[in-house]
Design a protein around this motif. Structure first.
Motif, PDB file in Angstrom:
ATOM      1  N   GLU A  37       0.814  -1.219   0.000  1.00 37.88           N
ATOM      2  CA  GLU A  37       0.000   0.000   0.000  1.00 37.88           C
ATOM      3  C   GLU A  37       0.846   1.267   0.000  1.00 37.88           C
ATOM      4  N   GLY A  38       1.920   1.280   0.781  1.00 34.40           N
ATOM      5  CA  GLY A  38       2.759   2.475   0.879  1.00 34.40           C
ATOM      6  C   GLY A  38       3.580   2.776  -0.359  1.00 34.40           C
ATOM      7  N   ASP A  39       3.622   1.838  -1.296  1.00 33.00           N
ATOM      8  CA  ASP A  39       4.397   2.035  -2.520  1.00 33.00           C
ATOM      9  C   ASP A  39       3.568   2.616  -3.671  1.00 33.00           C
ATOM     10  N   ILE A  40       2.250   2.584  -3.557  1.00 33.06           N
ATOM     11  CA  ILE A  40       1.362   2.992  -4.651  1.00 33.06           C
ATOM     12  C   ILE A  40       1.332   4.513  -4.749  1.00 33.06           C
ATOM     13  N   LYS A  41       1.573   5.013  -5.953  1.00 30.21           N
ATOM     14  CA  LYS A  41       1.561   6.452  -6.221  1.00 30.21           C
ATOM     15  C   LYS A  41       0.522   6.727  -7.303  1.00 30.21           C
ATOM     16  N   VAL A  42      -0.368   7.687  -7.052  1.00 34.65           N
ATOM     17  CA  VAL A  42      -1.430   8.032  -8.005  1.00 34.65           C
ATOM     18  C   VAL A  42      -1.405   9.535  -8.229  1.00 34.65           C
TER      19      VAL A  42
END
Length: 114
Positions: A37-42
């Motif tokens: 979750e902490g790696d997802i960038k939007v």
């Protein structure tokens, strides 16, 4: 990583707030189990001026960049999930698409790797 970069017509943001759209893309990406979750960038890039098929019809296109190693099936499922969610959120927009590109692990570098 991964990076989900949504290009869209400016008027798309009249239907839903930017933060809500970002949150929904993030939730779908995390729900796949492919990413921490902490790696997802939007990110969202709204455009005021554009042409799609020689028209000014609204559009959404998500460019996704992920580290190599996922199967074609996993990537196809991810694309279908995001496009399905966006189609539900924006039923009047006919131009909704997504593609996925792989980062090559051998050539990837970020600050923590220095």
């Amino acid at each position: 990583m991964p990076h989900f970069i949504m290009d869209c017509s400016q008027s798309v943001l009249e239907s839903h707030k930017e933060e809500f759209i970002i949150e929904q893309v993030h939730l779908i990406a995390y729900s796949t189990g492919l990413f921490d979750e902490g790696d997802i960038k939007v990110r969202i890039n709204p455009f005021k001026k554009f042409i799609v098929g020689n028209k000014t019809d609204d559009f959404i296109h998500v460019f996704t960049h992920i580290m190599q190693g996922r199967t074609t099936e996993q990537k196809a499922d991810l694309s279908k999930m995001v496009v399905t969610m966006l189609t539900t959120m924006f039923p009047d927009i006919t131009n909704i698409a997504m593609n996925i590109s792989d980062f090559e692990k051998a050539t990837y570098c970020n600050r923590t790797m220095l």
